[in-house]
Design a protein around this motif. Structure first.
Motif, PDB file in Angstrom:
ATOM      1  N   TYR A 106      47.476  43.105  51.818  1.00  0.00           N
ATOM      2  CA  TYR A 106      46.079  42.795  51.728  1.00  0.00           C
ATOM      3  C   TYR A 106      45.194  43.989  51.969  1.00  0.00           C
ATOM      4  CZ  TYR A 106      41.624  40.401  53.182  1.00  0.00           C
ATOM      5  OH  TYR A 106      40.400  39.831  53.266  1.00  0.00           O
ATOM      6  N   THR A 107      45.701  44.872  52.973  1.00  0.00           N
ATOM      7  CA  THR A 107      44.966  46.128  53.188  1.00  0.00           C
ATOM      8  C   THR A 107      44.801  47.028  51.779  1.00  0.00           C
ATOM      9  OG1 THR A 107      45.903  46.170  55.350  1.00  0.00           O
ATOM     10  CG2 THR A 107      45.093  48.375  54.395  1.00  0.00           C
ATOM     11  N   ARG A 108      45.754  47.238  51.191  1.00  0.00           N
ATOM     12  CA  ARG A 108      45.914  47.816  49.795  1.00  0.00           C
ATOM     13  C   ARG A 108      44.746  47.267  48.920  1.00  0.00           C
ATOM     14  NH1 ARG A 108      50.174  51.308  48.576  1.00  0.00           N
ATOM     15  NH2 ARG A 108      51.101  52.088  50.441  1.00  0.00           N
ATOM     16  N   LEU A 109      44.886  46.155  48.560  1.00  0.00           N
ATOM     17  CA  LEU A 109      43.833  45.427  47.639  1.00  0.00           C
ATOM     18  C   LEU A 109      42.612  45.412  48.219  1.00  0.00           C
ATOM     19  CD1 LEU A 109      45.841  42.240  46.855  1.00  0.00           C
ATOM     20  CD2 LEU A 109      45.484  44.498  45.405  1.00  0.00           C
ATOM     21  N   CYS A 110      42.159  45.701  49.407  1.00  0.00           N
ATOM     22  CA  CYS A 110      40.910  45.593  49.911  1.00  0.00           C
ATOM     23  C   CYS A 110      40.191  47.076  49.764  1.00  0.00           C
ATOM     24  CB  CYS A 110      40.891  45.306  51.257  1.00  0.00           C
ATOM     25  SG  CYS A 110      40.968  43.426  51.724  1.00  0.00           S
ATOM     26  N   ARG A 111      41.127  48.131  49.349  1.00  0.00           N
ATOM     27  CA  ARG A 111      40.714  49.410  49.201  1.00  0.00           C
ATOM     28  C   ARG A 111      40.123  49.398  47.810  1.00  0.00           C
ATOM     29  NH1 ARG A 111      45.985  52.205  52.110  1.00  0.00           N
ATOM     30  NH2 ARG A 111      45.290  51.659  54.237  1.00  0.00           N
ATOM     31  N   ALA A 112      39.432  50.443  47.342  1.00  0.00           N
ATOM     32  CA  ALA A 112      38.889  50.835  46.105  1.00  0.00           C
ATOM     33  C   ALA A 112      39.893  51.724  45.521  1.00  0.00           C
ATOM     34  CB  ALA A 112      37.666  51.598  46.117  1.00  0.00           C
ATOM     35  N   ASN A 113      40.999  50.901  44.614  1.00  0.00           N
ATOM     36  CA  ASN A 113      42.006  51.550  43.981  1.00  0.00           C
ATOM     37  C   ASN A 113      41.677  51.971  42.633  1.00  0.00           C
ATOM     38  OD1 ASN A 113      44.074  50.579  46.325  1.00  0.00           O
ATOM     39  ND2 ASN A 113      43.089  48.703  45.825  1.00  0.00           N
ATOM     40  N   THR A 114      42.039  53.222  42.525  1.00  0.00           N
ATOM     41  CA  THR A 114      41.736  53.977  41.019  1.00  0.00           C
ATOM     42  C   THR A 114      43.199  53.715  40.317  1.00  0.00           C
ATOM     43  OG1 THR A 114      40.363  55.443  42.201  1.00  0.00           O
ATOM     44  CG2 THR A 114      41.233  55.949  39.977  1.00  0.00           C
ATOM     45  N   PHE A 115      42.988  53.462  38.972  1.00  0.00           N
ATOM     46  CA  PHE A 115      43.963  53.377  37.999  1.00  0.00           C
ATOM     47  C   PHE A 115      43.477  53.478  36.774  1.00  0.00           C
ATOM     48  CE2 PHE A 115      41.943  49.171  38.286  1.00  0.00           C
ATOM     49  CZ  PHE A 115      42.034  48.663  37.203  1.00  0.00           C
ATOM     50  N   ASP A 116      44.372  53.387  35.793  1.00  0.00           N
ATOM     51  CA  ASP A 116      44.127  53.873  34.206  1.00  0.00           C
ATOM     52  C   ASP A 116      43.536  55.295  34.223  1.00  0.00           C
ATOM     53  OD1 ASP A 116      45.330  51.431  33.501  1.00  0.00           O
ATOM     54  OD2 ASP A 116      43.293  50.456  32.618  1.00  0.00           O
ATOM     55  N   GLY A 117      44.188  56.201  34.682  1.00  0.00           N
ATOM     56  CA  GLY A 117      43.783  57.617  34.488  1.00  0.00           C
ATOM     57  C   GLY A 117      42.658  57.785  35.336  1.00  0.00           C
ATOM     58  N   GLY A 118      42.241  57.142  36.282  1.00  0.00           N
ATOM     59  CA  GLY A 118      40.933  57.311  37.257  1.00  0.00           C
ATOM     60  C   GLY A 118      39.729  56.833  36.862  1.00  0.00           C
ATOM     61  N   THR A 119      39.773  55.905  35.838  1.00  0.00           N
ATOM     62  CA  THR A 119      38.587  55.483  34.846  1.00  0.00           C
ATOM     63  C   THR A 119      38.167  54.093  35.403  1.00  0.00           C
ATOM     64  OG1 THR A 119      39.929  54.248  33.133  1.00  0.00           O
ATOM     65  CG2 THR A 119      39.164  56.756  32.745  1.00  0.00           C
ATOM     66  N   LYS A 120      39.087  53.604  36.168  1.00  0.00           N
ATOM     67  CA  LYS A 120      38.888  52.105  36.746  1.00  0.00           C
ATOM     68  C   LYS A 120      39.053  52.078  38.257  1.00  0.00           C
ATOM     69  CE  LYS A 120      39.755  49.628  32.423  1.00  0.00           C
ATOM     70  NZ  LYS A 120      40.240  51.023  31.609  1.00  0.00           N
ATOM     71  N   LYS A 121      38.366  51.221  38.919  1.00  0.00           N
ATOM     72  CA  LYS A 121      38.467  50.846  40.514  1.00  0.00           C
ATOM     73  C   LYS A 121      38.542  49.384  40.623  1.00  0.00           C
ATOM     74  CE  LYS A 121      36.342  55.323  42.176  1.00  0.00           C
ATOM     75  NZ  LYS A 121      37.642  55.937  42.847  1.00  0.00           N
ATOM     76  N   ALA A 122      39.650  48.741  41.531  1.00  0.00           N
ATOM     77  CA  ALA A 122      39.469  47.434  41.693  1.00  0.00           C
ATOM     78  C   ALA A 122      39.826  47.283  43.045  1.00  0.00           C
ATOM     79  CB  ALA A 122      40.758  46.922  40.856  1.00  0.00           C
ATOM     80  N   TRP A 123      39.263  46.178  43.511  1.00  0.00           N
ATOM     81  CA  TRP A 123      39.419  46.027  45.138  1.00  0.00           C
ATOM     82  C   TRP A 123      39.074  44.472  45.509  1.00  0.00           C
ATOM     83  CZ3 TRP A 123      35.077  47.918  42.824  1.00  0.00           C
ATOM     84  CH2 TRP A 123      34.035  47.323  42.936  1.00  0.00           C
ATOM     85  N   LEU A 124      39.366  44.157  46.508  1.00  0.00           N
ATOM     86  CA  LEU A 124      39.455  42.699  46.910  1.00  0.00           C
ATOM     87  C   LEU A 124      38.289  42.298  47.801  1.00  0.00           C
ATOM     88  CD1 LEU A 124      40.933  40.111  46.721  1.00  0.00           C
ATOM     89  CD2 LEU A 124      42.129  40.547  49.136  1.00  0.00           C
ATOM     90  N   ASP A 125      37.222  41.392  47.311  1.00  0.00           N
ATOM     91  CA  ASP A 125      36.062  41.210  48.477  1.00  0.00           C
ATOM     92  C   ASP A 125      36.668  40.561  49.694  1.00  0.00           C
ATOM     93  OD1 ASP A 125      33.164  41.203  48.764  1.00  0.00           O
ATOM     94  OD2 ASP A 125      33.679  39.115  48.676  1.00  0.00           O
ATOM     95  N   LYS A 126      36.718  41.042  50.658  1.00  0.00           N
ATOM     96  CA  LYS A 126      37.035  40.672  51.901  1.00  0.00           C
ATOM     97  C   LYS A 126      36.412  39.385  52.552  1.00  0.00           C
ATOM     98  CE  LYS A 126      34.217  43.063  55.227  1.00  0.00           C
ATOM     99  NZ  LYS A 126      33.581  41.987  56.039  1.00  0.00           N
ATOM    100  N   ARG A 127      35.171  39.159  52.111  1.00  0.00           N
ATOM    101  CA  ARG A 127      34.437  37.975  52.518  1.00  0.00           C
ATOM    102  C   ARG A 127      34.869  36.682  51.490  1.00  0.00           C
ATOM    103  NH1 ARG A 127      28.933  40.805  51.702  1.00  0.00           N
ATOM    104  NH2 ARG A 127      30.231  41.265  50.023  1.00  0.00           N
ATOM    105  N   THR A 128      35.098  37.032  50.278  1.00  0.00           N
ATOM    106  CA  THR A 128      35.671  35.624  49.372  1.00  0.00           C
ATOM    107  C   THR A 128      36.675  35.883  48.773  1.00  0.00           C
ATOM    108  OG1 THR A 128      34.720  37.076  47.515  1.00  0.00           O
ATOM    109  CG2 THR A 128      32.869  35.925  48.591  1.00  0.00           C
ATOM    110  N   GLY A 129      37.578  36.811  48.952  1.00  0.00           N
ATOM    111  CA  GLY A 129      38.892  36.934  48.379  1.00  0.00           C
ATOM    112  C   GLY A 129      38.926  37.151  46.866  1.00  0.00           C
ATOM    113  N   GLY A 130      37.606  37.242  46.381  1.00  0.00           N
ATOM    114  CA  GLY A 130      37.490  37.386  44.963  1.00  0.00           C
ATOM    115  C   GLY A 130      37.758  39.087  44.536  1.00  0.00           C
TER     116      GLY A 130
END
Length: 311
Positions: A106-130
């Motif tokens: 959960y901790t890892r997913l809530c951070r802004a995680n960079t992937f695809d060569g640094g062109t994308k970031k994904a994270w989990l919204d802690k209030r909604t889980g989206g």
């Protein structure tokens, strides 16, 4: 004197007094009332499962029982998206979910995680889980981007999105993450930006936005100044935004760009993920291809995908 001493030893009352002093039990310690620390961790964990992540982290400070219960896997698995294993593999690669407990996942997913060569970031919204996603301008297909007469990637501190997301270490914190550059349009006749990606979105309804600004912002003597010298052509014809999904959904919108000097999120459309597919393929575009006039002075930062209920 001797007779008095012998008579005192012979007195039976003396022995009864000594015996009573030796054999009398000590009084029991006063009983203390049971407290929260006496609760079994398994019971505490069942309570924590019903709370949101921020409440769990606050209660973990109470005592050892709550701290131990706050690490229970089933507590945090209830806060994760149903397809969190697919998300981890897409963002971090294979095998990470087997090495971490659910709280660390959960901790890892809530951070802004960079992937695809640094062109994308994904994270989990802690209030909604989206799940939220951000695609940098360098991850988009921009017509004429290689010709410096039209486009330039310029460094800036304003390429950022800010969310109240969590690094779960008993406290939540805010962070801002940045791609450190934006695509700046000097002038062009044919304006076209396209993007495409595939991602395992959890079930829900999502909105797609383009983050844009008319003008080029700089700092002078510590103050923000926006140069709008090259802003032109956007009030003549509207810009068209479109998106398509792999299961046949389509959405579009139009707007004339205005309000120079401010970053705006332009809504392209919404799409629904029903969970029947392991991943959703999304294609989107932003165009203004009326060649009767030139357009210029636009900063393109990123494309963002948010669950529709995230403000």
């Amino acid at each position: 004197m001797g007779s008095n001493l012998s008579s005192s030893f012979a007195d039976p009352n003396i022995f009864s007094l000594v015996g009573s002093l030796c054999l009398q039990p000590s009084p029991p310690p006063p009983r203390t009332k049971p407290g929260l620390g006496d609760l079994p961790e398994s019971c505490v964990a069942l309570v924590l499962e019903c709370l949101n992540p921020s409440e769990i982290c606050r209660l973990a400070k109470l005592n050892r029982a709550f701290r131990g219960a706050s690490w229970a896997d089933f507590v945090w698995e209830s806060k994760l998206p149903v397809n969190y294993e697919d998300l981890i593999r897409r963002v971090f690669g294979d095998g990470l979910e087997d090495k971490l407990c659910k709280r660390e996942v959960y901790t890892r997913l809530c951070r802004a995680n960079t992937f695809d060569g640094g062109t994308k970031k994904a994270w989990l919204d802690k209030r909604t889980g989206g799940i939220c996603l951000c695609i940098a301008s360098k991850g988009l297909a921009i017509t004429g981007i290689d010709d410096r007469r039209y486009w330039n990637h310029i460094p800036t501190e304003e390429s950022r999105y800010s969310e109240n997301n969590a690094g779960i270490d008993l406290n939540f914190h805010c962070f801002a993450c940045s791609f450190n550059s934006v695509a700046y349009l000097q002038q062009i006749w044919w304006f076209e930006v396209n993007g495409q990606f595939e991602f395992p979105f959890p079930s829900g309804t999502y909105s797609l936005f383009f983050r844009l600004q008319l003008g080029r912002a700089t700092k002078r003597f510590g103050r923000r100044i926006c140069n709008t010298e090259h802003v032109h052509g956007w009030d003549i014809k509207p810009v068209q935004f479109q998106l398509w999904t792999s299961d046949g959904q389509y959405a579009s919108s139009q707007c004339c760009l205005d309000d120079p000097g401010k970053w705006n999120l332009c809504h392209a459309g919404d799409f629904v993920v029903d969970g029947t597919n392991s991943s959703t393929k999304l294609t989107f575009s932003m165009t203004q291809i009326d060649c009767t006039h030139t357009k210029g002075g636009l900063c393109l930062d990123s494309v963002l995908v948010y669950p529709i209920h995230v403000k």
